[in-house]
Design an enzyme around this catalytic site. Structure first.
Site, PDB file in Angstrom:
ATOM      1  N   ARG A   1      47.866  29.093  13.492  1.00 33.99           N
ATOM      2  CA  ARG A   1      46.865  28.331  14.261  1.00 33.99           C
ATOM      3  C   ARG A   1      47.204  28.214  15.736  1.00 33.99           C
ATOM      4  NH1 ARG A   1      47.228  25.058   9.770  1.00 33.99           N
ATOM      5  NH2 ARG A   1      45.586  25.481   8.247  1.00 33.99           N
TER       6      ARG A   1
ATOM      7  N   LYS B   1      40.734  34.508  27.814  1.00 37.39           N
ATOM      8  CA  LYS B   1      39.874  35.240  26.869  1.00 37.39           C
ATOM      9  C   LYS B   1      40.729  36.264  26.124  1.00 37.39           C
ATOM     10  CE  LYS B   1      36.170  37.006  28.834  1.00 37.39           C
ATOM     11  NZ  LYS B   1      34.836  37.385  29.294  1.00 37.39           N
TER      12      LYS B   1
ATOM     13  N   GLU C   1      36.882  46.730  40.498  1.00 41.06           N
ATOM     14  CA  GLU C   1      36.688  45.340  40.034  1.00 41.06           C
ATOM     15  C   GLU C   1      37.121  44.346  41.123  1.00 41.06           C
ATOM     16  OE1 GLU C   1      35.569  44.213  36.920  1.00 41.06           O
ATOM     17  OE2 GLU C   1      35.899  45.880  35.535  1.00 41.06           O
TER      18      GLU C   1
ATOM     19  N   GLU D   1      33.119  30.125  30.029  1.00 38.50           N
ATOM     20  CA  GLU D   1      32.181  31.193  30.323  1.00 38.50           C
ATOM     21  C   GLU D   1      30.720  30.791  30.251  1.00 38.50           C
ATOM     22  OE1 GLU D   1      32.218  35.286  28.403  1.00 38.50           O
ATOM     23  OE2 GLU D   1      32.788  35.557  30.464  1.00 38.50           O
TER      24      GLU D   1
ATOM     25  N   ARG E   1      31.164  31.889  35.373  1.00 38.94           N
ATOM     26  CA  ARG E   1      32.068  32.973  35.022  1.00 38.94           C
ATOM     27  C   ARG E   1      31.290  34.254  34.779  1.00 38.94           C
ATOM     28  NH1 ARG E   1      37.167  31.683  31.263  1.00 38.94           N
ATOM     29  NH2 ARG E   1      37.986  33.780  30.999  1.00 38.94           N
TER      30      ARG E   1
ATOM     31  N   ASN F   1      30.153  39.342  35.944  1.00 43.32           N
ATOM     32  CA  ASN F   1      29.523  40.495  35.285  1.00 43.32           C
ATOM     33  C   ASN F   1      28.736  41.376  36.253  1.00 43.32           C
ATOM     34  OD1 ASN F   1      30.489  40.004  32.720  1.00 43.32           O
ATOM     35  ND2 ASN F   1      28.826  38.583  32.254  1.00 43.32           N
TER      36      ASN F   1
ATOM     37  N   HIS G   1      28.251  45.038  35.618  1.00 45.90           N
ATOM     38  CA  HIS G   1      28.625  45.314  34.229  1.00 45.90           C
ATOM     39  C   HIS G   1      27.438  45.582  33.312  1.00 45.90           C
ATOM     40  CE1 HIS G   1      32.538  44.193  35.594  1.00 45.90           C
ATOM     41  NE2 HIS G   1      33.070  44.370  34.400  1.00 45.90           N
TER      42      HIS G   1
ATOM     43  N   HIS H   1      28.374  48.735  31.427  1.00 47.25           N
ATOM     44  CA  HIS H   1      28.621  48.793  29.974  1.00 47.25           C
ATOM     45  C   HIS H   1      27.725  49.833  29.319  1.00 47.25           C
ATOM     46  CE1 HIS H   1      31.513  45.712  29.363  1.00 47.25           C
ATOM     47  NE2 HIS H   1      30.762  44.732  29.791  1.00 47.25           N
TER      48      HIS H   1
ATOM     49  N   HIS I   1      36.372  52.336  32.791  1.00 48.54           N
ATOM     50  CA  HIS I   1      35.546  51.128  32.866  1.00 48.54           C
ATOM     51  C   HIS I   1      35.204  50.772  34.328  1.00 48.54           C
ATOM     52  CE1 HIS I   1      34.086  47.101  32.111  1.00 48.54           C
ATOM     53  NE2 HIS I   1      34.996  46.625  32.948  1.00 48.54           N
TER      54      HIS I   1
HETATM   55  N1  LIG Z   1      40.510  39.099  28.667  1.00 50.33           N
HETATM   56  C1  LIG Z   1      39.812  39.351  29.752  1.00 50.33           C
HETATM   57  O1  LIG Z   1      39.344  38.436  30.436  1.00 50.33           O
HETATM   58  C2  LIG Z   1      39.601  40.771  30.171  1.00 50.33           C
HETATM   59  C3  LIG Z   1      39.059  41.069  31.421  1.00 50.33           C
HETATM   60  C4  LIG Z   1      38.923  42.402  31.799  1.00 50.33           C
HETATM   61  C5  LIG Z   1      39.313  43.396  30.920  1.00 50.33           C
HETATM   62  N2  LIG Z   1      39.832  43.092  29.704  1.00 50.33           N
HETATM   63  C6  LIG Z   1      40.267  44.145  28.774  1.00 50.33           C
HETATM   64  O2  LIG Z   1      41.322  44.880  29.361  1.00 50.33           O
HETATM   65  C7  LIG Z   1      41.383  46.182  28.776  1.00 50.33           C
HETATM   66  C8  LIG Z   1      41.636  47.220  29.830  1.00 50.33           C
HETATM   67  O3  LIG Z   1      42.860  46.940  30.471  1.00 50.33           O
HETATM   68  P1  LIG Z   1      43.585  47.974  31.446  1.00 50.33           P
HETATM   69  O4  LIG Z   1      42.628  48.526  32.405  1.00 50.33           O
HETATM   70  O5  LIG Z   1      44.783  47.278  31.930  1.00 50.33           O
HETATM   71  O6  LIG Z   1      43.938  49.199  30.505  1.00 50.33           O
HETATM   72  P2  LIG Z   1      44.925  49.383  29.265  1.00 50.33           P
HETATM   73  O7  LIG Z   1      45.611  48.117  28.926  1.00 50.33           O
HETATM   74  O8  LIG Z   1      44.138  50.009  28.184  1.00 50.33           O
HETATM   75  O9  LIG Z   1      46.020  50.375  29.825  1.00 50.33           O
HETATM   76  C9  LIG Z   1      45.677  51.692  30.180  1.00 50.33           C
HETATM   77  C10 LIG Z   1      46.879  52.605  30.008  1.00 50.33           C
HETATM   78  O10 LIG Z   1      47.849  52.364  31.033  1.00 50.33           O
HETATM   79  C11 LIG Z   1      49.147  52.257  30.461  1.00 50.33           C
HETATM   80  N3  LIG Z   1      49.943  51.424  31.343  1.00 50.33           N
HETATM   81  C12 LIG Z   1      50.024  50.070  31.378  1.00 50.33           C
HETATM   82  N4  LIG Z   1      50.810  49.676  32.372  1.00 50.33           N
HETATM   83  C13 LIG Z   1      51.255  50.792  32.988  1.00 50.33           C
HETATM   84  C14 LIG Z   1      52.111  51.034  34.104  1.00 50.33           C
HETATM   85  N5  LIG Z   1      52.629  50.027  34.805  1.00 50.33           N
HETATM   86  N6  LIG Z   1      52.348  52.321  34.452  1.00 50.33           N
HETATM   87  C15 LIG Z   1      51.794  53.347  33.767  1.00 50.33           C
HETATM   88  N7  LIG Z   1      50.966  53.183  32.716  1.00 50.33           N
HETATM   89  C16 LIG Z   1      50.707  51.909  32.336  1.00 50.33           C
HETATM   90  C17 LIG Z   1      48.886  51.675  29.101  1.00 50.33           C
HETATM   91  O11 LIG Z   1      49.964  51.912  28.245  1.00 50.33           O
HETATM   92  C18 LIG Z   1      47.610  52.407  28.692  1.00 50.33           C
HETATM   93  O12 LIG Z   1      47.907  53.646  28.128  1.00 50.33           O
HETATM   94  C19 LIG Z   1      40.065  46.354  28.033  1.00 50.33           C
HETATM   95  O13 LIG Z   1      40.291  46.293  26.647  1.00 50.33           O
HETATM   96  C20 LIG Z   1      39.223  45.169  28.478  1.00 50.33           C
HETATM   97  O14 LIG Z   1      38.325  44.729  27.483  1.00 50.33           O
HETATM   98  C21 LIG Z   1      39.989  41.804  29.328  1.00 50.33           C
HETATM   99 ZN   LIG Z   2      35.081  44.810  33.991  1.00 50.47          ZN
END
Ligand SMILES: NC(=O)c1ccc[n+]([C@@H]2O[C@H](COP(=O)([O-])OP(=O)(O)OC[C@H]3O[C@@H](n4cnc5c(N)ncnc54)[C@H](O)[C@@H]3O)[C@@H](O)[C@H]2O)c1
Ligand SMILES: [Zn+2]
Length: 369
Positions: A124, A146, A188, A240, A244, A248, A251, A255, A268
């Site tokens: 939990r 999130k 972004e 959100e 927040r 978007n 987006h 998307h 993305h």
């Molecule tokens: N929770 C939220 O508010 C929120 C907001 C925006 C995005 N997201 C999520 O984030 C995700 C995308 O995140 P991302 O863009 O960081 O991509 P990712 O986490 O998928 O990473 C992309 C690649 O980069 C590699 N990598 C990570 N750090 C590295 C480094 N320092 N050097 C070399 N390679 C490295 C990873 O291993 C992976 O293969 C999506 O799933 C999206 O939905 C969440």
């Molecule tokens: Zn985004």
């Protein structure tokens, strides 16, 4: 402008998250980190690439823990599945995880979303820490609580709000990021700058070449300012609501492009850049001044975006119509009103969007001039 690591606080309904961001964060956060994990069982959630590239940098930080159990998830979005979560929860139980165990999510946004989800549900809810290693995760995903995994083809469909106790955004980790990842995340940053922080927009315009090249001195103030902008939005609107959802911008179409093109052709952030370019057209029809729109187009032209593969406007319209963020009665668009200000616009007729889209898709890329 920032100089050196900063210690910030993000207040949310469940308490306060301490956020360290900048160059030298690993060292600067050591006392807080040590206090948080001394004599605890700590789960380190990461991916093979991140562990190989940067694992050594945090081994020493983790030393005061009683035990460190490393949980490995696949690279990228594949980490975000119930199957992976189920496997890792089993490992956590087998290793004797308890309510006072800690979890560290060490990687990009995918690992952060998975790690937060694991921590939020395990017994939990246990405390966790975000150690983001991508630009996107440092300016966006690690902040705001999130967490989610994907279900089938629906992204982020199973999840919960669970804020980390600490966020440590170390700029040094960004040195190994592929340039394409930097560029997509900078789109972004441009989004946040345009809507929330005119000064940040100026910095990005001035330093874009250095930022795209991964220059840590240029990245530091931009990451700090972006993180602050995101934190302000989260504090005003922790669950959100409309505030927040301003984030978007770009987006709605972004998307839809990702879904239509199958998440393969465009990153993305690149899809979001196209989404912003399109939204600018709708914004201009509603009074956004041309110089502001031109300014953003000029900036995005410097991103050298990959060409948009052919895509059917009807398919995009259909996908946008079933967006989970669509309100009953139609889509809500986030549009800039001026540099530093955005607004939700609920009443745009689908016919207008369809018309603009067709026009846009004929020549989506701005030219640098
Ligand atoms: N929770 C939220 O508010 C929120 C907001 C925006 C995005 N997201 C999520 O984030 C995700 C995308 O995140 P991302 O863009 O960081 O991509 P990712 O986490 O998928 O990473 C992309 C690649 O980069 C590699 N990598 C990570 N750090 C590295 C480094 N320092 N050097 C070399 N390679 C490295 C990873 O291993 C992976 O293969 C999506 O799933 C999206 O939905 C969440
Ligand atoms: Zn985004």
């Amino acid at each position: 402008m920032s100089n050196g690591p900063q210690r910030l606080s993000l207040r949310h309904p469940g308490g306060t998250t301490t956020v360290f961001v900048g160059r030298g964060v690993v060292e600067a956060s050591r006392p807080s980190f040590t206090k948080w994990l001394t004599d605890r069982l700590v789960f380190l959630v990461s991916s093979p690439r991140v562990l190989e590239l940067h694992g050594d940098a945090i081994q020493e930080l983790l030393a005061p823990a009683e035990t460190v159990v490393t949980l490995t998830a696949p690279e990228g979005e594949e980490a975000k599945s119930l199957e992976v979560a189920g496997r890792l929860w089993a490992e956590m139980l087998e290793s004797g995880g308890k309510r006072d165990s800690r979890l560290v999510a060490f990687g990009g946004g995918s690992i952060g979303d998975l790690g937060g989800f694991l921590a939020g549900c395990f017994l939990r809810g246990i405390e966790y820490l975000q150690l983001p290693t991508t630009l996107l995760a440092q300016v966006d995903a690690s902040l705001g609580g999130k967490t989610a995994v994907d279900h089938g083809a629906t992204k982020n469909s199973i999840g919960l709000f669970h804020h980390p106790a600490l966020v440590l955004s170390e700029i040094a980790f960004l040195s190994t990021l592929p340039k394409g990842e930097l560029r997509a995340a900078l789109a972004e940053v441009v989004k946040m700058a345009l809507l929330l922080d005119p000064l940040l927009l100026e910095w990005v315009e001035r330093d874009l070449d250095k930022l795209l090249a991964g220059d840590p001195a240029a990245l530091e103030p931009v990451v700090v300012a972006s993180a602050k902008a995101k934190m302000r939005v989260v504090e005003r609107d922790p669950e959100e609501g409309d505030q927040r959802r301003l984030l978007n911008f770009g987006h709605t179409l972004g998307h839809a492009l990702e879904v239509a093109l199958g998440y393969g052709d465009l990153r993305h952030g690149e899809a979001v850049a196209y989404g912003m370019l399109f939204a600018l057209r709708l914004a201009e029809r509603r009074g956004l001044e041309k110089p502001v729109a031109e300014r953003l187009r000029r900036l995005l032209a410097r991103f050298d975006l990959p060409a948009l593969p052919p895509v059917d406007p009807d398919e995009l319209m259909e996908i946008m119509g079933r967006d989970k963020k669509a309100k009953r009665g139609g889509l809500v668009w986030v549009l800039p009103v001026a540099a530093g200000e955005g607004r939700m616009v609920p009443d745009i007729e689908p016919e207008e969007v369809r018309r603009e889209l067709e026009d846009f898709l004929r020549d989506p890329l701005p030219t640098a001039s």
